[in-house]
Write a protein that holds these residues in place. Structure first.
Motif, PDB file in Angstrom:
ATOM      1  N   MET A  86       0.862  -1.137   0.000  1.00 48.01           N
ATOM      2  CA  MET A  86       0.000   0.000   0.000  1.00 48.01           C
ATOM      3  C   MET A  86       0.910   1.201   0.000  1.00 48.01           C
ATOM      4  SD  MET A  86      -2.097   2.106   2.164  1.00 48.01           S
ATOM      5  CE  MET A  86      -0.960   2.834   3.089  1.00 48.01           C
ATOM      6  N   PRO A  87       0.800   2.183  -0.764  1.00 47.69           N
ATOM      7  CA  PRO A  87      -0.401   2.606  -1.486  1.00 47.69           C
ATOM      8  C   PRO A  87      -0.675   1.799  -2.767  1.00 47.69           C
ATOM      9  CG  PRO A  87       1.353   4.204  -1.817  1.00 47.69           C
ATOM     10  CD  PRO A  87       1.873   3.185  -0.846  1.00 47.69           C
ATOM     11  N   LEU A  88      -1.878   1.995  -3.266  1.00 48.09           N
ATOM     12  CA  LEU A  88      -2.322   1.369  -4.508  1.00 48.09           C
ATOM     13  C   LEU A  88      -2.133   2.378  -5.640  1.00 48.09           C
ATOM     14  CD1 LEU A  88      -3.851  -0.721  -6.252  1.00 48.09           C
ATOM     15  CD2 LEU A  88      -5.971   0.263  -5.371  1.00 48.09           C
ATOM     16  N   LEU A  89      -1.364   1.986  -6.658  1.00 51.93           N
ATOM     17  CA  LEU A  89      -1.096   2.868  -7.793  1.00 51.93           C
ATOM     18  C   LEU A  89      -1.828   2.351  -9.021  1.00 51.93           C
ATOM     19  CD1 LEU A  89       2.767   3.384  -7.414  1.00 51.93           C
ATOM     20  CD2 LEU A  89       0.916   4.718  -6.418  1.00 51.93           C
ATOM     21  N   ALA A  97      10.268   2.094 -11.437  1.00 54.38           N
ATOM     22  CA  ALA A  97      10.634   3.480 -11.123  1.00 54.38           C
ATOM     23  C   ALA A  97       9.627   4.101 -10.158  1.00 54.38           C
ATOM     24  CB  ALA A  97      10.734   4.301 -12.404  1.00 54.38           C
ATOM     25  N   ALA A  98       8.346   3.839 -10.389  1.00 51.71           N
ATOM     26  CA  ALA A  98       7.307   4.371  -9.502  1.00 51.71           C
ATOM     27  C   ALA A  98       7.398   3.729  -8.126  1.00 51.71           C
ATOM     28  CB  ALA A  98       5.925   4.142 -10.112  1.00 51.71           C
ATOM     29  N   HIS A  99       7.629   2.425  -8.091  1.00 42.65           N
ATOM     30  CA  HIS A  99       7.734   1.737  -6.804  1.00 42.65           C
ATOM     31  C   HIS A  99       8.920   2.269  -5.997  1.00 42.65           C
ATOM     32  CE1 HIS A  99       7.263  -1.292  -3.775  1.00 42.65           C
ATOM     33  NE2 HIS A  99       8.512  -1.698  -3.958  1.00 42.65           N
ATOM     34  N   ASP A 100      10.039   2.497  -6.644  1.00 45.86           N
ATOM     35  CA  ASP A 100      11.197   3.050  -5.953  1.00 45.86           C
ATOM     36  C   ASP A 100      10.866   4.409  -5.332  1.00 45.86           C
ATOM     37  OD1 ASP A 100      12.654   0.805  -6.656  1.00 45.86           O
ATOM     38  OD2 ASP A 100      13.730   1.810  -8.299  1.00 45.86           O
ATOM     39  N   ALA A 101      10.085   5.229  -6.035  1.00 47.78           N
ATOM     40  CA  ALA A 101       9.677   6.537  -5.500  1.00 47.78           C
ATOM     41  C   ALA A 101       8.765   6.374  -4.284  1.00 47.78           C
ATOM     42  CB  ALA A 101       8.987   7.359  -6.586  1.00 47.78           C
ATOM     43  N   ALA A 137       9.848   7.867  -0.724  1.00 46.08           N
ATOM     44  CA  ALA A 137       9.075   9.008  -0.218  1.00 46.08           C
ATOM     45  C   ALA A 137       8.246   8.657   1.007  1.00 46.08           C
ATOM     46  CB  ALA A 137       8.165   9.555  -1.318  1.00 46.08           C
ATOM     47  N   PHE A 138       7.672   7.460   1.033  1.00 41.58           N
ATOM     48  CA  PHE A 138       6.736   7.107   2.093  1.00 41.58           C
ATOM     49  C   PHE A 138       7.320   6.113   3.098  1.00 41.58           C
ATOM     50  CE2 PHE A 138       3.757   7.968  -1.590  1.00 41.58           C
ATOM     51  CZ  PHE A 138       3.539   9.280  -1.220  1.00 41.58           C
ATOM     52  N   GLU A 139       8.570   5.697   2.853  1.00 38.77           N
ATOM     53  CA  GLU A 139       9.261   4.779   3.757  1.00 38.77           C
ATOM     54  C   GLU A 139       8.446   3.509   4.022  1.00 38.77           C
ATOM     55  OE1 GLU A 139      10.302   7.128   7.187  1.00 38.77           O
ATOM     56  OE2 GLU A 139      11.743   8.311   6.035  1.00 38.77           O
ATOM     57  N   VAL A 140       7.902   2.950   2.941  1.00 38.88           N
ATOM     58  CA  VAL A 140       7.169   1.686   3.048  1.00 38.88           C
ATOM     59  C   VAL A 140       8.129   0.546   2.724  1.00 38.88           C
ATOM     60  CG1 VAL A 140       4.959   2.758   2.425  1.00 38.88           C
ATOM     61  CG2 VAL A 140       6.343   1.700   0.652  1.00 38.88           C
ATOM     62  N   PRO A 141       7.850  -0.665   3.190  1.00 40.51           N
ATOM     63  CA  PRO A 141       8.716  -1.806   2.871  1.00 40.51           C
ATOM     64  C   PRO A 141       8.753  -2.069   1.362  1.00 40.51           C
ATOM     65  CG  PRO A 141       7.168  -2.355   4.628  1.00 40.51           C
ATOM     66  CD  PRO A 141       6.746  -1.031   4.073  1.00 40.51           C
ATOM     67  N   GLY A 142       9.876  -2.563   0.889  1.00 41.73           N
ATOM     68  CA  GLY A 142      10.032  -2.850  -0.534  1.00 41.73           C
ATOM     69  C   GLY A 142       9.022  -3.842  -1.073  1.00 41.73           C
ATOM     70  N   ARG A 157       2.186  16.620   3.547  1.00 39.41           N
ATOM     71  CA  ARG A 157       2.460  17.428   2.358  1.00 39.41           C
ATOM     72  C   ARG A 157       3.898  17.206   1.887  1.00 39.41           C
ATOM     73  NH1 ARG A 157       1.911  23.998   1.659  1.00 39.41           N
ATOM     74  NH2 ARG A 157       3.142  24.099  -0.244  1.00 39.41           N
ATOM     75  N   GLU A 158       4.833  17.161   2.830  1.00 36.76           N
ATOM     76  CA  GLU A 158       6.239  16.964   2.491  1.00 36.76           C
ATOM     77  C   GLU A 158       6.467  15.614   1.810  1.00 36.76           C
ATOM     78  OE1 GLU A 158       5.674  20.038   5.379  1.00 36.76           O
ATOM     79  OE2 GLU A 158       5.173  17.914   5.585  1.00 36.76           O
ATOM     80  N   GLN A 159       5.804  14.570   2.302  1.00 35.67           N
ATOM     81  CA  GLN A 159       5.943  13.248   1.690  1.00 35.67           C
ATOM     82  C   GLN A 159       5.394  13.249   0.267  1.00 35.67           C
ATOM     83  OE1 GLN A 159       3.897  11.025   4.825  1.00 35.67           O
ATOM     84  NE2 GLN A 159       5.732   9.749   5.004  1.00 35.67           N
ATOM     85  N   LYS A 160       4.232  13.881   0.078  1.00 32.68           N
ATOM     86  CA  LYS A 160       3.639  13.931  -1.258  1.00 32.68           C
ATOM     87  C   LYS A 160       4.529  14.700  -2.225  1.00 32.68           C
ATOM     88  CE  LYS A 160      -1.075  13.744   0.470  1.00 32.68           C
ATOM     89  NZ  LYS A 160      -2.304  14.526   0.691  1.00 32.68           N
ATOM     90  N   GLU A 161       5.044  15.834  -1.789  1.00 31.19           N
ATOM     91  CA  GLU A 161       5.905  16.627  -2.659  1.00 31.19           C
ATOM     92  C   GLU A 161       7.191  15.862  -2.988  1.00 31.19           C
ATOM     93  OE1 GLU A 161       6.147  20.361  -0.534  1.00 31.19           O
ATOM     94  OE2 GLU A 161       4.408  21.143  -1.607  1.00 31.19           O
TER      95      GLU A 161
END
Length: 129
Positions: A1-4, A23-27, A31-36, A78-82
């Motif tokens: 999660m999140p769902l893209l 590339a999107a998953h790496d971002a 950015a969100f510090e989620v597990p790989g 907001r900082e994470q989204k940016e």
């Protein structure tokens, strides 16, 4: 999660799609510090002419390489989204040759009660996650 959820003009090769998703998953991870291993992605490809992505009168030129991304996620700062927007466009340009002007993102937020990852349980609420 999140769902893209990615909406794209049809015609990319399997290798190009894999590079885009990676590339999107790496971002997301950065950015969100989620597990790989926390990866949920869906690609929708549309025939040319069935995906309209204008620029809201900002003077942004789009091409058939446009990526329309809808992200469904728990609340993020907001900082994470940016940071995500910057990392996503950087990664897509570097790894896929997609111009930052061809990347549009919409974030839809929900809460912990809105997620079940299987077995009929809300794992954020049960403490499993």
């Amino acid at each position: 999660m999140p769902l893209l959820r990615f909406d794209l003009v049809a015609g990319r090769s399997p290798e190009e799609l894999r590079a885009l998703l990676d590339a999107a998953h790496d971002a997301v991870v950065e950015a969100f510090e989620v597990p790989g291993g926390d990866r949920y992605q869906v690609v929708h490809q549309h025939p040319r002419g069935e995906l309209v992505v204008h620029d809201t009168d900002l003077g942004i030129e789009r091409t058939d390489a446009v990526v329309l991304l809808q992200m469904t996620s728990r609340q993020r700062s907001r900082e994470q989204k940016e940071a995500f927007y910057r990392l996503l466009t950087r990664n897509l340009e570097k790894e896929c040759g997609i111009a930052p002007s061809d990347v549009v993102v919409s974030v839809v937020e929900n809460s912990d009660a809105d997620w079940s990852f299987g077995h009929g349980r809300a794992q954020f609420l049960t403490g499993e996650l």
